[in-house]
Design an enzyme around this catalytic site. Structure first.
Site, short mmCIF file in Angstrom:
data_model
loop_
_atom_site.label_atom_id
_atom_site.label_comp_id
_atom_site.label_asym_id
_atom_site.label_seq_id
_atom_site.Cartn_x
_atom_site.Cartn_y
_atom_site.Cartn_z
N ARG A 122 -29.96 4.10 5.30
CA ARG A 122 -30.64 2.64 4.81
C ARG A 122 -30.69 1.92 6.17
O ARG A 122 -29.80 1.46 6.68
CB ARG A 122 -29.66 1.89 3.62
CG ARG A 122 -30.32 0.64 3.59
CD ARG A 122 -29.66 -0.16 2.47
NE ARG A 122 -29.91 -1.50 2.14
CZ ARG A 122 -29.29 -2.47 2.50
NH1 ARG A 122 -27.92 -2.37 2.70
NH2 ARG A 122 -29.92 -3.55 2.13
N HIS B 165 -34.25 -8.16 5.63
CA HIS B 165 -32.53 -8.31 5.74
C HIS B 165 -32.41 -9.73 6.52
O HIS B 165 -31.79 -9.51 7.73
CB HIS B 165 -31.91 -7.20 6.31
CG HIS B 165 -30.39 -6.95 6.17
ND1 HIS B 165 -29.98 -5.82 5.61
CD2 HIS B 165 -29.49 -7.74 6.34
CE1 HIS B 165 -28.61 -6.14 5.58
NE2 HIS B 165 -28.08 -7.29 6.11
N GLU C 174 -29.35 -8.99 -0.46
CA GLU C 174 -28.36 -10.23 -0.65
C GLU C 174 -29.19 -11.39 -0.68
O GLU C 174 -28.77 -12.44 0.18
CB GLU C 174 -27.25 -10.02 0.31
CG GLU C 174 -26.47 -9.03 0.30
CD GLU C 174 -25.13 -9.09 1.06
OE1 GLU C 174 -25.09 -9.81 2.01
OE2 GLU C 174 -24.52 -8.05 1.22
N ASN D 1 -24.23 -4.17 -3.07
CA ASN D 1 -23.49 -4.39 -1.89
C ASN D 1 -21.99 -4.94 -2.38
O ASN D 1 -22.11 -5.97 -3.10
CB ASN D 1 -24.21 -5.39 -0.86
CG ASN D 1 -25.21 -4.87 -0.15
OD1 ASN D 1 -25.69 -3.66 -0.31
ND2 ASN D 1 -25.90 -5.63 0.79
N TYR E 61 -17.93 -5.43 -1.13
CA TYR E 61 -16.85 -5.40 -0.29
C TYR E 61 -15.33 -5.70 -0.32
O TYR E 61 -14.48 -5.05 0.09
CB TYR E 61 -17.10 -6.28 1.07
CG TYR E 61 -18.34 -5.92 1.91
CD1 TYR E 61 -18.21 -5.15 2.96
CD2 TYR E 61 -19.71 -6.23 1.57
CE1 TYR E 61 -19.62 -4.62 3.83
CE2 TYR E 61 -20.94 -5.93 2.11
CZ TYR E 61 -20.57 -4.99 3.34
OH TYR E 61 -21.79 -4.62 4.04
N GLU F 139 -24.41 -0.96 0.16
CA GLU F 139 -23.45 -1.25 1.33
C GLU F 139 -22.23 -1.16 0.93
O GLU F 139 -21.72 -1.78 -0.25
CB GLU F 139 -23.60 -2.61 2.07
CG GLU F 139 -24.64 -2.78 2.90
CD GLU F 139 -25.02 -4.07 3.45
OE1 GLU F 139 -24.16 -5.08 3.69
OE2 GLU F 139 -26.14 -4.67 3.85
C1 PNW Z 1 -23.38 -7.99 4.25
N1 PNW Z 1 -19.69 -13.18 3.01
O1 PNW Z 1 -23.15 -9.60 4.35
C2 PNW Z 1 -24.77 -7.75 5.17
O2 PNW Z 1 -25.85 -7.13 4.09
C3 PNW Z 1 -24.40 -7.09 6.18
O3 PNW Z 1 -25.70 -7.50 7.07
C4 PNW Z 1 -23.09 -7.65 6.88
O4 PNW Z 1 -23.09 -7.19 8.28
C5 PNW Z 1 -22.06 -6.93 6.13
O5 PNW Z 1 -22.30 -7.50 4.89
C6 PNW Z 1 -20.71 -7.21 6.56
O6 PNW Z 1 -20.50 -8.69 6.63
C7 PNW Z 1 -22.30 -10.53 4.00
O7 PNW Z 1 -19.27 -14.13 3.75
C8 PNW Z 1 -21.84 -11.19 4.93
O8 PNW Z 1 -18.94 -13.25 1.62
C9 PNW Z 1 -21.00 -12.37 4.69
C10 PNW Z 1 -20.60 -12.38 3.09
C11 PNW Z 1 -20.84 -11.17 2.42
C12 PNW Z 1 -21.80 -10.35 2.68
#
Ligand code: PNW
Length: 478
Positions: A77, A123, A169, A309, A311, A380
């Site tokens: 991707r 993006h 996002e 996405n 995390y 992601e």
């Molecule tokens: C994503 N937060 O962004 C993005 O899609 C990527 O480009 C980025 O590199 C990756 O996560 C890692 O950070 C985020 O602050 C950036 O909650 C910040 C946040 C969440 C997602």
């Protein structure tokens, strides 16, 4: 432990984004984006860096593909820089053939190696000219038409692409770009950070415009391209897992649900249900735009798949005071420690990220139930590692923390499929260390180390070779 529950052709691989890896901001006619401009403002990027060189991927597509091959990835991707393809961005501005050819060739090169491309149209790197010309994402009339034109140029040029992501996002672009001002174009009500912006209204207007632009591009794809090209198109939404801080307190339980509504359902409810969530209407009132009948006809039903996405996760505590005008969370606070003292997960280099695979599993099922079991592509998922940038090279390459993150999250994904979710793909973030936006290069997310001081040379980390074998355990053999 889940069994072999993933489809034989489950699409797993790695993800990146144009501004984070390409460099070459002025080459072959590329125009500036809002991130080029934002990086030049002192104090906005932690290490005062920019994407000027990044991973130098504009010159190293063969190396990027070799990395993918070394991991065994089935898919990649990546995103397209709008201002490479249309330097000024607008529907009456010229297309830059060299910029377009770069991506067309890249898709061909990936396919020649048996790697399936998944292409993100946007993006975050909006052509700067569109922001200057008419206020960029805030201008519904102009921007939606310009985005539609840009999308059509790409659909037409790249019929071999079968997976399209309209936006990455929109929550981040809307909230971080127009409420907190942490991301380009940096609008916020906080006058110590920006001379312009209204955090109480702009993020909601921008979010609305993303939905209309998404629906418009999907209509174009479905009417003009999908019948012959037979691809899929969807939007990618970010969302963190939630747990009530005090599971015995119904107000915390309700706040946890509200957190998901303010981040995910803000976009997904209009797409799957045809309206904004009631909790957002109640809190935001007339600051939340209304859909005209024509708009909602475009938006509702506009996802072939749900791009997710993901995390981290948070404990959620309700607030007892009235919502503040600039609140975007749903009148609640987020934290990493529960009432009983439990820590949600170990620290990473990112202040907002602590691993918690159970939160991923639970959120996959929340999305599945709320939206009637859509096909999900996890677009992601990944982690930074605390202090990684300061380690010697051999320690960086032995990234067991990240490897364990992937084992845990991939197992949670397989468990969610066993429990009924329809998940057809997964892209680890990221193929390589890259420009981590406001955090610059200090925070690394790569499964490959990029030596920024040593000519952008790449070295595979341990985690690059863990994603594939972990999936193999859960993929059906026939
Ligand atoms: C994503 N937060 O962004 C993005 O899609 C990527 O480009 C980025 O590199 C990756 O996560 C890692 O950070 C985020 O602050 C950036 O909650 C910040 C946040 C969440 C997602």
């Amino acid at each position: 432990m889940p069994g072999q529950v993933l489809d034989k052709d489950f699409l797993w691989g790695f993800a990146t984004a144009s501004y984070q890896i390409e460099g070459a901001p002025e080459e072959d006619g590329r125009g500036p984006s809002i991130w080029d401009k934002f990086c030049k403002i002192p104090g906005k990027i932690a290490d005062a860096s920019s994407g000027d060189v990044a991973c130098d991927s504009y010159h190293r597509t063969a190396e990027d593909i070799a990395l993918l091959k070394a991991t065994g990835a089935r898919a990649y991707r990546f995103s397209i820089s709008w201002s490479r393809v249309i330097p000024l961005g607008g529907r009456n501005d010229p297309v830059n053939q060299k910029g377009l050819d770069f991506y067309v060739k890249f898709v061909d090169d990936l396919l020649a190696e048996g790697i399936t491309p998944m292409v993100t149209l946007f993006h975050w790197d909006l052509p700067e000219e569109l922001d200057a010309r008419y206020g960029g994402l805030l201008n519904k009339e102009e921007w939606v038409q310009d985005y539609a034109n840009y999308a059509r140029v790409l659909f037409k040029a790249m019929p071999k692409v079968k997976y399209w992501v309209t936006f990455n996002e929109p929550w981040c672009s809307s909230i971080l770009g127009y409420s907190t001002g942490l991301f380009a174009p940096g609008h916020t009500s906080d006058r110590t950070k920006s001379p312009i912006g209204d955090s109480s209204t702009e993020p909601w207007l921008v979010g609305h415009n993303f939905l209309i632009a998404h629906g418009t591009a999907v209509k174009i794809y479905r009417e003009e391209f999908k019948p012959t090209d037979k691809g899929q198109i969807g939007i990618t939404l970010n969302g963190d897992g939630v747990y009530p801080w005090d599971p015995e307190d119904p107000l915390d339980v309700a706040a946890a649900e509200r957190k998901l509504e303010f981040s995910i359902a803000w976009f997904a409810d209009p797409i799957y249900h045809g309206h904004y969530p009631a909790s957002m209407k109640a809190q935001l009132g007339s600051r939340l735009p209304e859909f005209t009948p024509a708009e909602i006809a475009l938006v509702q039903g506009s996802n072939d798949f749900y791009g997710m996405n993901h995390y981290t996760a948070n404990y959620i505590t309700h607030k007892t005071t009235e919502p503040e005008p600039n609140d975007f969370l749903g009148n609640l606070t987020t934290g990493f420690i529960a009432k009983n003292g439990d820590n949600i997960g170990p620290e990473t280099q990112s202040f907002w990220l602590r691993p918690n695979p159970q939160g991923f599993h639970d959120l996959l099922l929340w999305i599945s139930r709320r939206y009637n079991f859509p096909t999900i592509y996890c677009t992601e998922n990944g982690t930074s590692v605390k202090g990684e940038n300061d380690l010697p090279l051999e320690k960086i390459l032995d990234d067991e923390f990240r490897a364990e993150y992937f084992r845990g999250y991939i197992t949670a994904l397989a468990q969610a499929v066993e429990d009924g979710a329809d998940i057809k793909g997964y892209m680890a973030w990221s193929l390589m260390d890259n420009f981590e936006w406001a955090e610059g290069y200090e925070t690394r997310f790569g499964s490959t180390f990029v030596d920024y001081e040593g000519g952008q040379k790449r070295y595979l980390k341990k985690s690059a070779k863990v994603v594939g074998p972990t999936f193999e355990k859960f993929i059906k053999k026939e």
